[in-house]
Design a protein around this motif. Sequence first.
Motif, PDB file in Angstrom:
ATOM      1  N   ASN A   8      23.419  14.916   2.361  1.00  0.00           N
ATOM      2  CA  ASN A   8      24.385  15.955   1.983  1.00  0.00           C
ATOM      3  C   ASN A   8      24.810  15.882   0.518  1.00  0.00           C
ATOM      4  OD1 ASN A   8      26.289  13.845   2.091  1.00  0.00           O
ATOM      5  ND2 ASN A   8      27.317  14.643   3.923  1.00  0.00           N
ATOM      6  N   ALA A   9      24.385  14.846  -0.197  1.00  0.00           N
ATOM      7  CA  ALA A   9      24.566  14.824  -1.656  1.00  0.00           C
ATOM      8  C   ALA A   9      23.401  15.509  -2.361  1.00  0.00           C
ATOM      9  CB  ALA A   9      24.683  13.391  -2.156  1.00  0.00           C
ATOM     10  N   PHE A  10      22.335  15.789  -1.607  1.00  0.00           N
ATOM     11  CA  PHE A  10      21.109  16.375  -2.171  1.00  0.00           C
ATOM     12  C   PHE A  10      20.956  17.837  -1.750  1.00  0.00           C
ATOM     13  CE2 PHE A  10      20.244  11.906  -2.664  1.00  0.00           C
ATOM     14  CZ  PHE A  10      19.357  11.805  -3.734  1.00  0.00           C
ATOM     15  N   ARG A  11      22.054  18.572  -1.757  1.00  0.00           N
ATOM     16  CA  ARG A  11      21.984  19.950  -1.289  1.00  0.00           C
ATOM     17  C   ARG A  11      21.214  20.865  -2.244  1.00  0.00           C
ATOM     18  NH1 ARG A  11      27.081  18.349  -0.153  1.00  0.00           N
ATOM     19  NH2 ARG A  11      28.126  19.619  -1.717  1.00  0.00           N
ATOM     20  N   LYS A  12      20.928  20.394  -3.449  1.00  0.00           N
ATOM     21  CA  LYS A  12      20.114  21.178  -4.384  1.00  0.00           C
ATOM     22  C   LYS A  12      18.628  20.837  -4.256  1.00  0.00           C
ATOM     23  CE  LYS A  12      23.863  22.036  -7.641  1.00  0.00           C
ATOM     24  NZ  LYS A  12      24.333  21.947  -9.043  1.00  0.00           N
ATOM     25  N   ASP A  14      15.249  20.355  -1.391  1.00  0.00           N
ATOM     26  CA  ASP A  14      14.845  20.640  -0.021  1.00  0.00           C
ATOM     27  C   ASP A  14      14.808  19.314   0.740  1.00  0.00           C
ATOM     28  OD1 ASP A  14      12.205  19.392  -0.106  1.00  0.00           O
ATOM     29  OD2 ASP A  14      11.454  21.164  -1.129  1.00  0.00           O
ATOM     30  N   ILE A  15      14.693  19.381   2.049  1.00  0.00           N
ATOM     31  CA  ILE A  15      14.863  18.191   2.874  1.00  0.00           C
ATOM     32  C   ILE A  15      13.818  17.122   2.578  1.00  0.00           C
ATOM     33  CG2 ILE A  15      13.621  19.277   4.803  1.00  0.00           C
ATOM     34  CD1 ILE A  15      16.420  16.614   4.980  1.00  0.00           C
ATOM     35  N   GLN A  16      12.564  17.530   2.410  1.00  0.00           N
ATOM     36  CA  GLN A  16      11.530  16.522   2.151  1.00  0.00           C
ATOM     37  C   GLN A  16      11.723  15.860   0.790  1.00  0.00           C
ATOM     38  OE1 GLN A  16       7.460  17.172   3.173  1.00  0.00           O
ATOM     39  NE2 GLN A  16       7.947  18.665   4.766  1.00  0.00           N
ATOM     40  N   ALA A  17      12.092  16.644  -0.214  1.00  0.00           N
ATOM     41  CA  ALA A  17      12.336  16.078  -1.543  1.00  0.00           C
ATOM     42  C   ALA A  17      13.519  15.118  -1.506  1.00  0.00           C
ATOM     43  CB  ALA A  17      12.582  17.192  -2.553  1.00  0.00           C
ATOM     44  N   ALA A  18      14.547  15.460  -0.729  1.00  0.00           N
ATOM     45  CA  ALA A  18      15.715  14.590  -0.616  1.00  0.00           C
ATOM     46  C   ALA A  18      15.339  13.263   0.030  1.00  0.00           C
ATOM     47  CB  ALA A  18      16.800  15.285   0.205  1.00  0.00           C
ATOM     48  N   GLU A  31      20.254   9.509   6.284  1.00  0.00           N
ATOM     49  CA  GLU A  31      21.020  10.343   7.206  1.00  0.00           C
ATOM     50  C   GLU A  31      20.722  11.794   6.851  1.00  0.00           C
ATOM     51  OE1 GLU A  31      25.460  10.042   8.523  1.00  0.00           O
ATOM     52  OE2 GLU A  31      25.406  11.415   6.817  1.00  0.00           O
ATOM     53  N   ILE A  32      20.327  12.570   7.838  1.00  0.00           N
ATOM     54  CA  ILE A  32      19.919  13.953   7.595  1.00  0.00           C
ATOM     55  C   ILE A  32      21.035  14.914   7.978  1.00  0.00           C
ATOM     56  CG2 ILE A  32      18.309  15.767   8.303  1.00  0.00           C
ATOM     57  CD1 ILE A  32      16.178  13.600   8.591  1.00  0.00           C
ATOM     58  N   MET A  33      21.338  15.832   7.072  1.00  0.00           N
ATOM     59  CA  MET A  33      22.369  16.837   7.291  1.00  0.00           C
ATOM     60  C   MET A  33      21.813  17.977   8.137  1.00  0.00           C
ATOM     61  SD  MET A  33      24.488  19.011   4.404  1.00  0.00           S
ATOM     62  CE  MET A  33      23.031  19.902   3.845  1.00  0.00           C
ATOM     63  N   CYS A  34      22.459  18.261   9.251  1.00  0.00           N
ATOM     64  CA  CYS A  34      22.028  19.331  10.161  1.00  0.00           C
ATOM     65  C   CYS A  34      22.652  20.661   9.758  1.00  0.00           C
ATOM     66  CB  CYS A  34      22.404  18.990  11.596  1.00  0.00           C
ATOM     67  SG  CYS A  34      21.658  17.488  12.208  1.00  0.00           S
ATOM     68  N   ASP A  35      22.404  21.057   8.542  1.00  0.00           N
ATOM     69  CA  ASP A  35      23.008  22.264   7.981  1.00  0.00           C
ATOM     70  C   ASP A  35      22.082  22.772   6.881  1.00  0.00           C
ATOM     71  OD1 ASP A  35      24.840  24.279   7.495  1.00  0.00           O
ATOM     72  OD2 ASP A  35      26.366  22.984   6.585  1.00  0.00           O
ATOM     73  N   ILE A  36      22.334  23.983   6.428  1.00  0.00           N
ATOM     74  CA  ILE A  36      21.558  24.484   5.304  1.00  0.00           C
ATOM     75  C   ILE A  36      21.906  23.659   4.072  1.00  0.00           C
ATOM     76  CG2 ILE A  36      21.301  26.849   6.160  1.00  0.00           C
ATOM     77  CD1 ILE A  36      23.753  27.607   4.425  1.00  0.00           C
ATOM     78  N   PRO A  37      20.957  23.360   3.193  1.00  0.00           N
ATOM     79  CA  PRO A  37      19.561  23.821   3.196  1.00  0.00           C
ATOM     80  C   PRO A  37      18.605  22.797   3.798  1.00  0.00           C
ATOM     81  CG  PRO A  37      20.047  22.823   1.090  1.00  0.00           C
ATOM     82  CD  PRO A  37      21.290  22.656   1.920  1.00  0.00           C
ATOM     83  N   HIS A  38      19.079  21.900   4.629  1.00  0.00           N
ATOM     84  CA  HIS A  38      18.233  20.809   5.100  1.00  0.00           C
ATOM     85  C   HIS A  38      17.684  21.001   6.505  1.00  0.00           C
ATOM     86  CE1 HIS A  38      19.901  17.947   1.778  1.00  0.00           C
ATOM     87  NE2 HIS A  38      19.051  18.838   1.329  1.00  0.00           N
ATOM     88  N   ALA A  39      18.465  20.732   7.523  1.00  0.00           N
ATOM     89  CA  ALA A  39      17.912  20.758   8.884  1.00  0.00           C
ATOM     90  C   ALA A  39      18.855  21.465   9.846  1.00  0.00           C
ATOM     91  CB  ALA A  39      17.603  19.347   9.363  1.00  0.00           C
ATOM     92  N   ARG A  54       7.011  13.021  10.064  1.00  0.00           N
ATOM     93  CA  ARG A  54       5.840  12.442   9.403  1.00  0.00           C
ATOM     94  C   ARG A  54       6.212  11.810   8.071  1.00  0.00           C
ATOM     95  NH1 ARG A  54       2.870  13.761   5.333  1.00  0.00           N
ATOM     96  NH2 ARG A  54       3.869  15.809   5.113  1.00  0.00           N
ATOM     97  N   VAL A  55       6.996  12.537   7.259  1.00  0.00           N
ATOM     98  CA  VAL A  55       7.402  12.027   5.951  1.00  0.00           C
ATOM     99  C   VAL A  55       8.205  10.737   6.094  1.00  0.00           C
ATOM    100  CG1 VAL A  55       8.879  12.487   3.953  1.00  0.00           C
ATOM    101  CG2 VAL A  55       7.316  14.251   4.770  1.00  0.00           C
ATOM    102  N   VAL A  56       9.144  10.727   7.014  1.00  0.00           N
ATOM    103  CA  VAL A  56       9.963   9.526   7.242  1.00  0.00           C
ATOM    104  C   VAL A  56       9.085   8.339   7.620  1.00  0.00           C
ATOM    105  CG1 VAL A  56      11.677   8.504   8.792  1.00  0.00           C
ATOM    106  CG2 VAL A  56      12.073  10.775   7.829  1.00  0.00           C
ATOM    107  N   LYS A  57       8.130   8.570   8.514  1.00  0.00           N
ATOM    108  CA  LYS A  57       7.233   7.495   8.957  1.00  0.00           C
ATOM    109  C   LYS A  57       6.357   7.002   7.816  1.00  0.00           C
ATOM    110  CE  LYS A  57       3.885   6.317  12.574  1.00  0.00           C
ATOM    111  NZ  LYS A  57       3.148   6.823  13.772  1.00  0.00           N
ATOM    112  N   GLU A  58       5.794   7.932   7.041  1.00  0.00           N
ATOM    113  CA  GLU A  58       4.914   7.550   5.936  1.00  0.00           C
ATOM    114  C   GLU A  58       5.644   6.752   4.865  1.00  0.00           C
ATOM    115  OE1 GLU A  58       2.990  11.019   4.418  1.00  0.00           O
ATOM    116  OE2 GLU A  58       1.597  11.181   6.122  1.00  0.00           O
ATOM    117  N   LEU A  59       6.930   7.049   4.671  1.00  0.00           N
ATOM    118  CA  LEU A  59       7.717   6.348   3.665  1.00  0.00           C
ATOM    119  C   LEU A  59       8.190   4.981   4.153  1.00  0.00           C
ATOM    120  CD1 LEU A  59       9.829   9.359   2.358  1.00  0.00           C
ATOM    121  CD2 LEU A  59       8.035   8.153   1.094  1.00  0.00           C
ATOM    122  N   GLY A  60       8.036   4.732   5.433  1.00  0.00           N
ATOM    123  CA  GLY A  60       8.436   3.445   5.981  1.00  0.00           C
ATOM    124  C   GLY A  60       9.935   3.254   6.090  1.00  0.00           C
ATOM    125  N   ILE A  61      10.668   4.371   6.230  1.00  0.00           N
ATOM    126  CA  ILE A  61      12.116   4.278   6.397  1.00  0.00           C
ATOM    127  C   ILE A  61      12.499   4.780   7.786  1.00  0.00           C
ATOM    128  CG2 ILE A  61      12.538   4.514   3.926  1.00  0.00           C
ATOM    129  CD1 ILE A  61      13.373   7.414   4.447  1.00  0.00           C
TER     130      ILE A  61
END
Length: 274
Positions: A8-12, A14-18, A31-39, A54-61
């Motif tokens: 929610n600090a990365f609202r500027k 997109d979700i994958q970039a954040a 922690e993923i924000m369940c609101d625009i512009p994320h999820a 997929r992105v979360v898994k590939e990043l190992g987080i």
Amino acid sequence: MKYSFSTNAFRKYDIQAAIKAIAALGYSGVEIMCDIPHAYPPLTSAKTRKEIARVVKELGISIANLNAFMLYAIGDTWHPSFIEKEEHKRRQRIEHTINCLYLAKDLEAKSISIEPGGPVIGVDREWAMGAFLEAISELTPIAEKLKVDVLIEPEPDLLIETSGQFLKLMEKVDSPAVKLNFDIGHFYCAFEDPARLVHQLAPYTGHYHLEDIAPSRVHRHLIPGEGAIDLKAVLAAIEYSGYDGFITAELYPYEDRPIEAASQALQYLTNKKE
């Protein structure tokens, strides 16, 4: 100690970039924000959900938590709430929370955090508590079925502000799926000592939010180390308690410089014992 950062600090972004930016800084969770512009669930397709996983898994987080508190897609941070006078608005919040539970299941997240009722405006406090408990009773069978915890997050100026109010509420909740999102700064704003609360609330705590707060105790999230909370004492208490989940830095006021805020927060957290 496992640290994550809220999108929610990365609202500027997109979700994958954040998510990628948070992982690149060295956090082991997000922690993923369940609101625009994320999820925001109605706008997050099955394909997008798979891409996020997929992105979360590939990043190992890991996904530390889903933040189902903010609701700018149809309102603001608090509205529509669980305790609105208008029934259709209460239903909007309940349906959003249900949607977030299913999103959590799809993303293999263990919990969602929710507002503690909402602002008590134009309604009787006793009625508001009843409305909130009614909503919780509707959510719990779904949460239990999906094996996703619902974490209530006390906040200043809302229905549930203090540890005492939370514990009193929990006397009326009969579900192992309902727990606490322990926001360190919020309890400090309510003139409580978060370090002393860690042990008392440990049986209920499913996740932590961390931020600093000014000496005035005004509710504005600050980068750790820039306020008056003895965060080192709080973190020591959490570590001593045996908590093995994530502590999420939540710094949404820094959307103009989220990388800097997230980097400073992690530097503070990883050097806390020095």
